[in-house]
Structures are given as structure tokens and as C-alpha cells.
Design a protein around this motif. Sequence first.
Motif, PDB file in Angstrom:
ATOM      1  N   UNK A 188       0.828  -1.203   0.000  1.00 35.36           N
ATOM      2  CA  UNK A 188       0.000   0.000   0.000  1.00 35.36           C
ATOM      3  C   UNK A 188       0.863   1.254   0.000  1.00 35.36           C
ATOM      4  N   UNK A 189       0.487   2.255  -0.812  1.00 37.32           N
ATOM      5  CA  UNK A 189       1.063   3.592  -0.663  1.00 37.32           C
ATOM      6  C   UNK A 189      -0.099   4.575  -0.635  1.00 37.32           C
ATOM      7  N   UNK A 190       0.142   5.710  -0.005  1.00 35.91           N
ATOM      8  CA  UNK A 190      -0.940   6.698   0.087  1.00 35.91           C
ATOM      9  C   UNK A 190      -0.947   7.594  -1.138  1.00 35.91           C
ATOM     10  N   UNK A 191      -0.976   6.981  -2.280  1.00 30.52           N
ATOM     11  CA  UNK A 191      -1.058   7.694  -3.546  1.00 30.52           C
ATOM     12  C   UNK A 191      -2.491   8.194  -3.729  1.00 30.52           C
ATOM     13  N   UNK A 192      -2.680   9.230  -4.566  1.00 28.33           N
ATOM     14  CA  UNK A 192      -4.000   9.859  -4.623  1.00 28.33           C
ATOM     15  C   UNK A 192      -5.073   8.905  -5.125  1.00 28.33           C
ATOM     16  N   UNK A 193      -4.713   8.081  -6.135  1.00 24.77           N
ATOM     17  CA  UNK A 193      -5.726   7.162  -6.656  1.00 24.77           C
ATOM     18  C   UNK A 193      -6.089   6.089  -5.637  1.00 24.77           C
TER      19      UNK A 193
END
Lengths: 47, 225, 227
Positions: free
Chosen positions: B108-113
Motif C-alpha cells: 500500500x502507498x498513500x497515492x491519490x488514486x
Amino acid sequence: MTNLGYFMAAYIIVWIGVFIYLFGLQRSQNRLKKELESLKKILEEKG
Amino acid sequence: MQRNSLEKILIGITFLSLMASLYAIFFYAPLEATMGLVQKVWYFHLASAWVTFLAYAVVFVAGILYLSRKKRCFDILGYSSAGIGVVFNTLVLVTGSIWAKPIWGTWWTWDSRLSTTLILWLMYIAYLMLRTSSGEDSKGARLAAVFGIVAFIDVPIVYMSIRWWRTIHPLVFKSKGTEVDPAMLTTLLISLVAFTLLYLCLLRQRIALEHLKDELERVKEKIRR
Amino acid sequence: MNLNFFKKIGLIVWKDIIVEFRTKDLFSAMFLFSLLVVVIFNFAFAPGTENVSQLAPGILWVAFTFAGVLGLNRSFVFEKDSGSLQGLMLSPVDRGVIYLGKMIGNIIFIFLVELVSLPLFAVFFNLSLFHLIPRLALVLLVSTVGFASAGTLLAAISVNTKAREVLLPILLFPIIIPVIIGAVKSTGNILEGKPLVETLSWLKLLTAFDIIFIIVSFLVFEYVVEE
């Protein structure tokens, strides 16, 4: 680098997910249909 | 009678197109050079994302139609579509995670999508909770319709704010669209069509279930009298 | 007609203020709650001198969000239980006017709680923000309007369900994510002493959220309270 495991996991999860949902829908539909049948019978007996 | 045969045709076409998309993904689409086999998750991942968005848009439109016309069928449409949307939303999150792990080395990354997809999921889970706790009557339908409208309007604002919040954008779909292999694009298109049809099938089943519930209520009412 | 519109809103706001002034329980509960959140976070994160300016905005807004939810819930649960919501519905005012009145009342309460908490907050985290108060007040106000505009509508929704208070945070938090992000970022910028220009785009986002949610809620509120 084939990542076969990840690939297979993703596909299996998608299919299992869709089928669980579909079977859930079918099961509750069948349950309701049965209930409906029995209730209709009661209604007929009542007159 | 005619309705039944139409449904059979829909199910048949859906089945065939799903098979076609599977064939295209496994045998027709070329192997991506750097990502390898796992890139093929992309087709179903994107198709699920599309169905999620479509389902929530239907909730939005059904909400507006319900508030203006007050017809039970729009309420059923919105409720059914929200449930299916959540199912596909979950699939998007799970397949996205599975894809991210070998490519970025993290689930998981807190990317916008990604973040927006997660918040969408939370919103529509809330929608379903609202629906179950507000009852089946017209009041519950009205409250759910209002929330469905508000939530959908909020989505672009959420997406924008998260994008600004995280100005450093990890390379995800970089160079996609400029140099996508035409065979990949065809495969994606087939998958999108197949999943849209699948959505319609599930929607029909889900709506039929609601109609059965209504019918059951009517019969029960008759017996009570 | 126009004067009437604002007068009606004013009367609803005034009614809420009088009720609150008599009991004062909502205000004190919200204030203590935000204070408690700050205390708990202090022990959970132990902010030292070097990271306090990074943690402070987040802690501040968690405190205000939770206190705000408390206030929003009370504003409708009390009305519903005492039957005064029905009285409002029977009175000859537009449903949208009731929404605006309740929203302004909520903004006033939450904003007051924030203003009173701010000095204590500065003391606890050892921040000198006396000269920053006008800027902070601006951010607080714009964010609170966004919070209350969505919050008033969703509180009216949740009070009409079986789950009542429990449902409000679940409905509200995903919706107000943009407000939280904007508020935390702008507060952080101000605490770090950055020029106001850098905060401007966040303020624009918050204002856009405010306008969109006030208009949409104004339009749909009648369907929420309809009997």
C-alpha cells in the motif's frame, strides 16, 4: 521475474469474489422464493 | 416470458465476453517487458475500477430520480447498485495491492488514486450501513438517496485534495497511454465490455431479489388481514 | 421578503443560542472533550520540541473534529427528543431556512470552542502563536464552515436512523476528508511561519468545499426532514 504467484492470486480472488457474491444472491433468492411459495399456499388454504 | 429469454441472452453474452477477455489476457496480449506476468492483473483491475465508478454513478443518478419522482424502482436501483459497487471496489483494492507488492515492493502507498479508492469504499460502506439502519420504508430510501448524491459530489474534491496533499506522485501509470501496445488496448477494451455486462447481470439479479422481498411483504400483509 | 429570509434564519440561530446559554452543557462538554484529546495525544505521541510543529496541526484538528461531532450530534438529538424539531417543521419556514439556521448555530458553537481551546493549546505545546491568531482564526472559520455544512446535513440524516449518534462519524469522516487535509495543511503552514500565499490554494479548496456543500445541503435538506 515472472510473479506467477501474485498473478494467479489476483485472478483467483477476482473470480472467487464475483462468484461468492453471485451465489449469495442466488441463495437468498431461492430462500425467498420458497418462503413465498409456502405463504401463498397458506393464503390459498385460508380462502 | 419474453423477459426471461432476454435475461438468458444477457447471461449468455456476458459469459462469452468474459471467456473472450480471459482468452485475450492469457494468449493474445503480449507480455509487458519490465513488469512481466503481473502486469496482466491490470486488465481486471482497471475493469473493476470502471465498474465501481459506473455503479456509484448509477447510485447518484438513481438518488436524484428517486427524490424527484418518488418511485420505488429508483430506490431499488440505487441500493442494488451500491452493493455491487462495494463488491467491485473491494476487488479493485485487493488486486491493486497484489499488483503493487511485486512492482513497488509494498502492499500500500498513500497515492491519490489508491487513497481515493479507499475513501470511496468507506463512503459506500457507510451508505449500506445507513440503509440497513434506516429501514426499508420511504424514509430510509430518502436518506440513502441524499447521502448517495452528497457522497458522489464529494469524490472529485477528495481526489483533488489528496493530490495536492501529496505533491510527490509515485510513478504508477507513467507513459501509459503514449506507448501502449495496441493488442493490450484491445484486451483492455474486451475486459471493460465483459465487466460492464457482468455488472448488468449482477444488477438484474440484485434487483430481482429486492422485488422478491417486496412481493413477500405484500403476501405477508395479505395473510395478516 | 428578502429581509424575512434572513430574519427567519436569525431567529432559529437565536433560539439555539438561548437554549445553550441556559444549560451550557454542550459548550462545556465540547471544550473539555477537545482538551482531553490534546492530553491523550500528548501521552500517546510525546511531542518534543523538535517535532511539535509537525504534530500540532494534526492533534489540533483531531481534537476539533471529535468535539465537533459531539456538538453536531447534540444539536439534533436534543431537538428530536424534545419534539422541538417537529415544532420547527410545523412553523411556516422553508426547510432550507431551517438547515441554514441550524448550520450557523453549529458554526458559532464549534468556532467558539476552537477559539477558547487555542490559547490552552498554545500553552500545552509551548507554541507562541499570539501574533498568528488573525490568520489562524481565518483558517479555523473557513474549515469550520465546511465541517458544519456537511455535518449539519449528515447529523440530520443520522438522527433519523435507528443507529442515531453512532452513525454520524461513519457518514461524516469520509466526506470531510478534504476539509481535514486542507485545515491541517493550512494550520501547519501558518505555524511554520510561511507566507500566506502558500496557504492560499488550500483556502481556495476549503472555500470551494464550503460553497458546494452549503448549496447542495440547502437543496436536499427538505428530503431529510420530510415526514
